[in-house]
Design an enzyme around this catalytic site. Structure first.
Site, mmCIF file in Angstrom:
data_model
loop_
_atom_site.group_PDB
_atom_site.id
_atom_site.type_symbol
_atom_site.label_atom_id
_atom_site.label_comp_id
_atom_site.label_asym_id
_atom_site.label_seq_id
_atom_site.Cartn_x
_atom_site.Cartn_y
_atom_site.Cartn_z
ATOM 1 N NE ARG A 1 44.655 7.939 -41.348
ATOM 2 C CZ ARG A 1 44.876 7.260 -40.221
ATOM 3 N NH1 ARG A 1 44.029 7.353 -39.210
ATOM 4 N NH2 ARG A 1 45.932 6.482 -40.111
ATOM 5 N NE ARG B 1 43.764 12.204 -45.662
ATOM 6 C CZ ARG B 1 43.388 12.162 -44.385
ATOM 7 N NH1 ARG B 1 42.137 11.873 -44.072
ATOM 8 N NH2 ARG B 1 44.261 12.399 -43.419
ATOM 9 N NE ARG C 1 28.415 29.091 -40.664
ATOM 10 C CZ ARG C 1 29.626 29.396 -41.094
ATOM 11 N NH1 ARG C 1 29.776 30.063 -42.232
ATOM 12 N NH2 ARG C 1 30.701 29.073 -40.393
#
Length: 254
Positions: free
Chosen positions: A107, A176, A203
């Site tokens: 933004r 966006r 992970r």
């Protein structure tokens, strides 16, 4: 043509520790590793190190991890500044709720010249990379066109700078929506040692998405340099496909 961004993990902060002057104790480590040992010994007031098998910092921390007394790991922390990571990867990363995050805002920051992260499954294949690049370029072109038209529409006859700043943010937040998940983002991540061990265990696994697995391996290498007594039990090794994973024989979560 959109440029590609390589993954980069930079250590930007780590725990420091000062022994209280009224505590009759010393150790052979410093920083976060010393703090973790201090916290563990504080539970039992074992400043004299009565057990010779846990007299060193490394042996004490290995014992702590092995028996699952992981709460003391939460006192020490590490912060990384991570760049060259895709928005889709950070959507997975932020699911680790014990970390703290500060991420690039689409933004406030225009993405006209944003870079992209090539997915590992596409990387190295000329045909697939061509399709990927064309799609990324088309998305950026659509973003630029939408942004220009939205700014023109929203600005109207409001020349005041305060309102103009708001309108630009409103234009970016709408435009966006057409940017690809592969758009590069940048993020500061802070976590305590326990949270980092859990992240690596989850992970750096063969079953994790390859981009976040690469991130976990890169973080692990930095963490081992910062606190080897806490993280060096993880072993990094290659798979048949050339990618890497990391595993440990010790407890990763109680």
């Amino acid at each position: 043509m959109a440029e590609t961004a390589p993954l980069r993990v930079q250590l930007i902060a780590r725990t420091e520790f000062t022994v209280p002057p009224d505590v009759p104790w010393e150790t052979d480590a410093e920083g976060g590793a010393a703090l973790v040992e201090f916290a563990g010994r504080a539970c039992y007031q074992s400043w004299s190190k009565p057990n010779p098998r846990t007299a060193t910092n490394a042996s004490y921390l290995r014992h702590i991890i092995d028996v699952g007394h992981l709460s003391v790991l939460e006192h020490a922390s590490v912060s990384f500044y991570i760049t060259g990571i895709s928005r889709s990867c950070t959507h997975e990363l932020i699911r680790h709720r014990h970390f703290s995050y500060s991420q690039l805002s689409q933004r406030y920051v225009p993405e006209n010249d944003s870079q992209v992260v090539v997915p590992p499954g596409i990387e190295g294949d000329a045909e697939l990379e061509g399709l990927f690049t064309a799609a990324a370029d088309a998305s950026r072109a659509a973003y630029a066109e939408l942004l220009a038209k939205l700014e023109a529409k929203l600005m109207g006859d409001e020349p005041r700078e305060g309102r103009a700043t708001l309108r630009r943010k409103q234009a970016r937040q709408a435009a966006r929506s057409v940017l690809p998940n592969a758009t590069e983002t940048r993020i500061v991540v802070t976590g305590n040692y326990r949270a980092w061990r859990h992240f690596i265990a989850m992970r750096a696994s063969e079953h994790a998405d390859l981009e976040i697995r690469r991130l976990a391996i890169a973080c692990l290498r930095e963490l081992v340099a910062v606190a080897p007594a806490v993280f060096a039990d993880f072993e990094i090794y290659p798979l048949a496909d050339g990618t890497e994973v990391a595993t440990t024989p010790l407890v990763t979560e109680a």
